[in-house]
Structures are given as structure tokens and as C-alpha cells.
Enzyme design. Structure first.
Site, PDB file in Angstrom:
ATOM      1  N   LYS A 260      25.460  71.106 -34.063  1.00  0.00           N
ATOM      2  CA  LYS A 260      24.551  70.052 -33.940  1.00  0.00           C
ATOM      3  C   LYS A 260      24.938  69.666 -32.543  1.00  0.00           C
ATOM      4  O   LYS A 260      25.872  70.315 -31.818  1.00  0.00           O
ATOM      5  CB  LYS A 260      24.989  68.880 -34.690  1.00  0.00           C
ATOM      6  CG  LYS A 260      23.800  67.739 -34.717  1.00  0.00           C
ATOM      7  CD  LYS A 260      22.589  68.255 -35.869  1.00  0.00           C
ATOM      8  CE  LYS A 260      21.576  67.231 -35.798  1.00  0.00           C
ATOM      9  NZ  LYS A 260      20.753  67.325 -36.901  1.00  0.00           N
TER      10      LYS A 260
ATOM     11  N   ASP B  25      15.693  67.184 -33.540  1.00  0.00           N
ATOM     12  CA  ASP B  25      16.245  66.042 -34.592  1.00  0.00           C
ATOM     13  C   ASP B  25      15.623  64.844 -33.885  1.00  0.00           C
ATOM     14  O   ASP B  25      14.633  64.672 -33.157  1.00  0.00           O
ATOM     15  CB  ASP B  25      17.647  66.002 -34.379  1.00  0.00           C
ATOM     16  CG  ASP B  25      18.409  65.184 -35.476  1.00  0.00           C
ATOM     17  OD1 ASP B  25      18.232  65.397 -36.715  1.00  0.00           O
ATOM     18  OD2 ASP B  25      18.968  63.954 -35.276  1.00  0.00           O
TER      19      ASP B  25
HETATM   20  P1  NDP Z   1      12.195  61.024 -34.981  1.00  0.00           P
HETATM   21  O1  NDP Z   1      13.047  60.880 -33.518  1.00  0.00           O
HETATM   22  O2  NDP Z   1      10.901  61.918 -35.064  1.00  0.00           O
HETATM   23  O3  NDP Z   1      11.822  59.683 -35.659  1.00  0.00           O
HETATM   24  C1  NDP Z   1      13.237  58.890 -36.002  1.00  0.00           C
HETATM   25  C2  NDP Z   1      12.635  57.466 -36.545  1.00  0.00           C
HETATM   26  O4  NDP Z   1      13.693  56.853 -36.873  1.00  0.00           O
HETATM   27  C3  NDP Z   1      11.801  56.579 -35.519  1.00  0.00           C
HETATM   28  O5  NDP Z   1      10.702  55.876 -36.278  1.00  0.00           O
HETATM   29  C4  NDP Z   1      12.919  55.923 -35.098  1.00  0.00           C
HETATM   30  O6  NDP Z   1      12.403  54.500 -34.451  1.00  0.00           O
HETATM   31  C5  NDP Z   1      13.691  55.731 -36.322  1.00  0.00           C
HETATM   32  N1  NDP Z   1      14.899  55.360 -35.780  1.00  0.00           N
HETATM   33  C6  NDP Z   1      15.805  56.333 -35.112  1.00  0.00           C
HETATM   34  N2  NDP Z   1      17.043  55.657 -34.804  1.00  0.00           N
HETATM   35  C7  NDP Z   1      16.874  54.648 -35.309  1.00  0.00           C
HETATM   36  C8  NDP Z   1      18.066  53.342 -35.394  1.00  0.00           C
HETATM   37  N3  NDP Z   1      19.250  53.619 -34.980  1.00  0.00           N
HETATM   38  N4  NDP Z   1      17.569  52.331 -36.383  1.00  0.00           N
HETATM   39  C9  NDP Z   1      16.222  52.104 -36.685  1.00  0.00           C
HETATM   40  N5  NDP Z   1      15.486  53.232 -36.656  1.00  0.00           N
HETATM   41  C10 NDP Z   1      15.714  54.220 -36.080  1.00  0.00           C
HETATM   42  O7  NDP Z   1      13.433  61.752 -35.794  1.00  0.00           O
HETATM   43  P2  NDP Z   1      13.222  62.481 -37.209  1.00  0.00           P
HETATM   44  O8  NDP Z   1      12.045  62.175 -38.051  1.00  0.00           O
HETATM   45  O9  NDP Z   1      13.244  64.110 -36.857  1.00  0.00           O
HETATM   46  O10 NDP Z   1      14.340  62.279 -37.808  1.00  0.00           O
HETATM   47  C11 NDP Z   1      14.700  61.218 -38.876  1.00  0.00           C
HETATM   48  C12 NDP Z   1      15.976  61.610 -39.621  1.00  0.00           C
HETATM   49  O11 NDP Z   1      15.737  62.732 -40.366  1.00  0.00           O
HETATM   50  C13 NDP Z   1      17.348  61.895 -38.892  1.00  0.00           C
HETATM   51  O12 NDP Z   1      18.435  61.135 -39.817  1.00  0.00           O
HETATM   52  C14 NDP Z   1      17.412  63.194 -38.792  1.00  0.00           C
HETATM   53  O13 NDP Z   1      18.772  63.590 -38.550  1.00  0.00           O
HETATM   54  C15 NDP Z   1      17.001  63.630 -40.161  1.00  0.00           C
HETATM   55  N6  NDP Z   1      16.482  64.895 -40.106  1.00  0.00           N
HETATM   56  C16 NDP Z   1      15.478  65.311 -39.470  1.00  0.00           C
HETATM   57  C17 NDP Z   1      15.310  66.915 -39.472  1.00  0.00           C
HETATM   58  C18 NDP Z   1      13.994  67.465 -38.756  1.00  0.00           C
HETATM   59  O14 NDP Z   1      13.698  68.510 -38.960  1.00  0.00           O
HETATM   60  N7  NDP Z   1      13.500  66.846 -37.510  1.00  0.00           N
HETATM   61  C19 NDP Z   1      15.823  67.580 -40.383  1.00  0.00           C
HETATM   62  C20 NDP Z   1      16.780  67.187 -41.301  1.00  0.00           C
HETATM   63  C21 NDP Z   1      17.214  65.623 -41.116  1.00  0.00           C
HETATM   64  P3  NDP Z   1      12.185  54.354 -33.026  1.00  0.00           P
HETATM   65  O15 NDP Z   1      11.007  55.423 -32.456  1.00  0.00           O
HETATM   66  O16 NDP Z   1      11.948  53.001 -32.684  1.00  0.00           O
HETATM   67  O17 NDP Z   1      13.594  55.020 -32.417  1.00  0.00           O
END
Ligand code: NDP
Length: 453
Positions: free
Chosen positions: A126, A166
Site C-alpha cells: 500500500k 484508493d
Molecule cells: P474515493 O476517494 O473515490 O471516495 C472516498 C469517499 O469517502 C469520498 O466520498 C470521501 O469524501 C469520503 N471520505 C474519505 N475520507 C473520509 C473521512 N476521513 N471522513 C469522511 N469521509 C471520508 O475513494 P474510494 O471510493 O476508492 O475508497 C473508499 C474506501 O474503499 C476506502 O476505505 C478505500 O480504502 C476502500 N477501498 C477502495 C478500493 C478501490 O478499488 N478504490 C478497493 C478496496 C477498498 P470527501 O470527498 O469529502 O473526502
């Protein structure tokens, strides 16, 4: 807590102070593994656990870049190469101001077990940076990505370490990172996944994590003779994982009621249908706006801003059947988990990594709801990344249907493997134990085969 877990965790805590998320992730796995170690003294004598919590390599570097006004900024870049016993390091890059060594170590550690569960030959890693892409121009993001890759490129490669996206790293960032890798190395290879289709990407990769979390939910329901049809669902986040989770919930006849970002949450009792989802995708992926704009567009929906003083998240305090946390780690605490149960939620499938705190997980297990922990439920993303690597190696591209069928098959196999391991080790139905044990065994046995390295 067993004596073994207590003394093992004492040593890990002493070596890794100030890394609470890493310690939380390790503790959960070690608690499950105490069921295995009694039966397998060979893992103890080879010090497999002591080795598996220690990254094979940690790379940390300076990332200087110029903003549009010509001012210099300095961020910190990381890559954790955690374990390569079963394949090249594989795992995403996260760009978010909260990123630090401990958070990336927790994610890399989880990734080792998750990748093992996918059935594909991928080790765990990671990386990322404390860079915040929010509010930056495309040119600023490009300059940052180029600077980041100028250093990272010497540590990665298609047979060594293959990063992906991510939080904060989507198609735009992968494009800039790939462009710089190719330029510096003079090499067109599958060194990153999540690429666009024109230059080596796989169909279904953007959809894979969200679709996979819903397929996993469907498997848990199917094992009880039930389905997602007619089920109301709470979804947090509004990024990549949340968007495709909602798309698949709709396709399977469920109804998604909520969305969020770091500013607040939206509740739409009428359901987030395909048209509303198209608006969210444009808002988040193209205009890069805030989710609060949703309520200006769609009547009957409400927005609640984050209130840290509340001590719980109102998103998890809505009547529903299923929950798909898809934002970030520790977004569901003990109180939130109790609210979910109180409101009738019978299934939690984690799209995000470690979104539930340990006391929240205890609430799920005590209530005996269907619970798919992140390292099993969200493995679809990295699984399709693995399929992207295969397609790159063979220099072919599979059809959408082919990749989607493989994804479905992998999620089914992960569910079966976890359920069987849970049963074998005396905790039927506990997929936390199942995922940790099944993920561990393949890696641990490979480490035994490969000697003390
Ligand atoms: P994105 O950046 O596309 O979206 C993240 C979302 O979560 C946004 O809506 C963001 O809001 C919100 N968010 C992020 N940090 C915070 C925080 N500290 N508090 C509140 N809201 C938050 O990321 P992903 O959708 O790719 O990832 C989401 C989750 O899924 C993570 O835990 C990631 O590790 C996990 N994941 C992702 C994978 C992938 O293929 N993308 C694979 C496996 C797991 P804002 O825009 O306001 O920050």
C-alpha cells in the site's frame, strides 16, 4: 484476551508506537489466529506471525511540487511493501491529508490477507501521500503525480510491485502516474492497475470494488435463501466504491437511501435511482463538488452536516435492511453499530477498509447479523486488478461479461472459503475469523516453503 494475544500484542505495540490503526488491524487478525496456532505449532517455531507484521520494506520520500502560482510545496510519499510470499506486492495508493505511516501499514497488512483470499497470485502493499487533491487544479494534480512517480518508479515494476488507486487516486491520477513512469523508464508495461481502456485498462475495474461488495452481500443472503430484492440499503461515501455499490444495489432490486462525503450526509427516502446516481457521478468525478449539492437538485432529500460533537453518525441511524460502509476506516463506532441493529439492519458488507471499530464489530457478532468484513467483502477491486495484470501479460482484453463473471465467481469463492474456515475452526458464521484464517494459511504456508527470508 488470551495470554498469547496479550503477550504478542505487547511486543507489537512496543515496536510500533503511535500507529493505532495498524495495531487495531493486527490485533483483530491475531485474535482470530489464536484459533489456528494451537493446531499448528510449526507457524510459531518459524515465527510466521512475527514476520508477517513486519513490512518487507518501507519506502518514504520527499515529494516537492509547484502550484499554479509558482509556489513550492513539499509532501511526503510512502510505499509499504508488506509481503511478497504469494506474488508481487499489490495494493492501492491513497492521497489524503490524513495519510501517515501507521495508516498505510494497516492498509498494507489488511491487503496481504485480502489478496490471498482472491485466489490470485498477489502479495500485499500500500502507498500514498498526505497530499490533498481537493481544490487543486488538474495541472497541480499532474505536477504532484509526476513528482511522486519520479521517485516511486525506481521501487516498482510489473513483476515487483503494482500499485492501483484508493481514496483520492482515481482514473485521472493513475493516468498522470502511468505517463510519468513510461517517460522515465521508457517502458510500456502493466506497472499500475486502474488504467483507462485505451492504454491497458480492464473493463469492470472501476466498478469492481462496489460490485464485489454487493455480490458478497448477495452471497451472504443467498446462503440463507434470501436476496437483495426489495431491501433498503445505507451507503456511506460518494466516491468510486459508493457509486458502483449503489449501481449494483439498484440492478439487483434493492434501494439505496444515503450518500456522504467528509462534509456531511444525504438521506433520500425515495431511493437513489440511476438518474440520481448519474448526477452524483458527474458531481464527484467531473465537477468535483460537494454532496450537499444533491439536495438542491432532488426534492424530498435532506442534508445533515458532520457534527463531531454528536459522537455518532446519523447516517447509520436510519431504518434499513442492509449497510454498505464505503468511505473510510473507523466510520462506524460502537454506538453507530448499535443504531444499525436497533434500526433493523441484518447485513453489513464493508466496501471500505476497516470501517467498523472493534467495539462495533463486537456488536455485529453478538447480534449474529450477516457481516462481511472489508478484507473479504471489498476484495473485488484488487481481484479485477489481478485480472488486469493477467490481460496485460497476455496482451489481450477480455469482454465486460467475461470480467464480470470472473469477479462474481471470485466473490462467491471468497465467501465459501471464509465460511468453511470459520466452520473448521469452530466459529461457524463468523466471517471475521474465516477471512483472517483462510487469508493467513495460504501466505503462512508459502512463507514456510520459502525459508527464513
Ligand atoms: P474515493 O476517494 O473515490 O471516495 C472516498 C469517499 O469517502 C469520498 O466520498 C470521501 O469524501 C469520503 N471520505 C474519505 N475520507 C473520509 C473521512 N476521513 N471522513 C469522511 N469521509 C471520508 O475513494 P474510494 O471510493 O476508492 O475508497 C473508499 C474506501 O474503499 C476506502 O476505505 C478505500 O480504502 C476502500 N477501498 C477502495 C478500493 C478501490 O478499488 N478504490 C478497493 C478496496 C477498498 P470527501 O470527498 O469529502 O473526502
Amino acid at each position: 484476551m488470551s495470554e498469547f494475544v496479550k503477550s504478542f500484542m505487547g511486543a507489537v505495540e512496543a515496536r510500533n508506537p503511535a500507529e493505532p490503526e495498524f495495531l487495531q488491524a493486527v490485533r483483530e487478525v491475531v485474535e482470530s489466529l489464536s484459533l489456528v496456532l494451537d493446531k499448528h505449532p510449526e507457524y510459531q517455531s518459524a515465527r510466521i506471525l512475527e514476520r508477517i507484521v513486519e513490512p518487507e520494506r518501507v519506502i518514504m520520500f520527499r515529494v516537492p511540487w509547484l502550484d499554479d502560482r509558482g509556489q513550492v510545496h513539499v509532501n511526503r510519499g510512502f510505499r509499504i511493501e508488506m509481503n511478497s510470499a504469494i506474488g508481487p506486492y499489490k495494493g492501492g495508493l491513497r492521497f489524503h491529508p490524513s495519510v501517515n505511516l501507521g495508516i498505510l501499514k494497516f492498509l498494507a497488512f489488511e491487503q496481504v490477507f485480502k489478496n490471498s483470499l482472491t485466489t490470485l497470485p498477489m502479495g500485499g502493499g500500500k502507498g500514498g501521500s498526505d497530499f490533498d487533491p481537493k481544490g487543486k487544479s488538474d495541472n497541480e494534480v499532474m505536477r504532484f503525480c509526476q513528482s511522486f512517480m519520479t521517485e516511486l518508479q525506481r521501487h516498482i515494476g510489473p513483476n515487483t510491485d503494482v500499485p492501483a488507486g484508493d481514496i483520492g487516486v482515481g482514473g485521472r491520477e493513475i493516468g498522470f502516474l502511468f505517463g510519468q513512469y513510461k517517460r522515465v523508464r521508457n517502458e510500456f508495461t502493466g506497472v499500475l492497475t486502474g488504467k483507462a481502456l485505451n492504454w491497458g485498462g480492464s473493463l469492470i475495474r472501476p466498478e469492481a470494488t462496489g460490485y464485489g461488495a454487493v455480490y458478497f452481500a448477495a452471497e451472504m443472503l443467498g446462503a440463507k435463501g434470501d436476496s437483495l430484492a426489495g431491501k433498503s440499503c445505507l451507503v456511506s461515501g460518494s466516491g468510486n466504491v459508493a457509486q458502483y455499490t449503489i449501481e449494483k444495489i439498484n440492478e439487483l432490486g434493492g434501494k439505496a437511501l444515503t450518500l456522504s462525503d467528509s462534509g456531511g450526509m444525504v438521506h433520500d427516502p425515495a431511493g437513489i435511482d440511476a438518474d440520481k446516481l448519474a448526477f452524483v457521478m458527474d458531481l464527484k468525478n467531473v465537477r468535483r463538488g460537494r454532496i450537499s449539492e444533491y439536495v438542491d437538485k432532488f426534492k424530498g432529500s435532506t442534508y445533515t452536516a458532520v457534527d463531531a460533537a454528536l459522537g455518532y453518525n446519523p447516517l447509520w441511524d436510519i431504518k434499513a435492511d442492509c449497510a454498505f460502509p464505503s468511505a473510510t476506516q473507523n466510520e462506524i463506532n460502537g454506538k453507530d453499530a448499535k443504531n444499525l441493529i436497533k434500526n433493523g439492519v441484518k447485513l453489513v458488507s464493508e466496501g471500505a477498509n476497516m470501517p467498523t471499530t472493534p467495539d462495533g464489530v463486537d456488536v455485529y457478532l453478538a447480534a449474529k447479523i450477516m457481516y462481511g468484513p472489508g478484507k473479504a467483502a471489498n476484495a473485488g477491486g484488487v481481484a479485477v486488478s489481478g485480472l488486469e495484470m493477467s490481460q496485460n501479460s497476455m496482451r489481450i482484453g477480455w469482454s465486460r461479461e467475461e470480467v464480470d463473471n470472473r469477479l462474481k465467481g471470485i466473490m462467491k469463492s471468497i465467501h465459501t472459503t471464509c465460511a468453511q474456515a470459520a466452520e473448521t475452526y469452530g466459529t461457524p458464521g463468523n466471517l471475521v475469523n474465516g477471512a483472517n484464517i483462510a487469508g493467513f494459511l495460504k501466505v503462512a504456508n508459502s512463507m514456510l516453503d520459502q525459508g527464513v527470508v
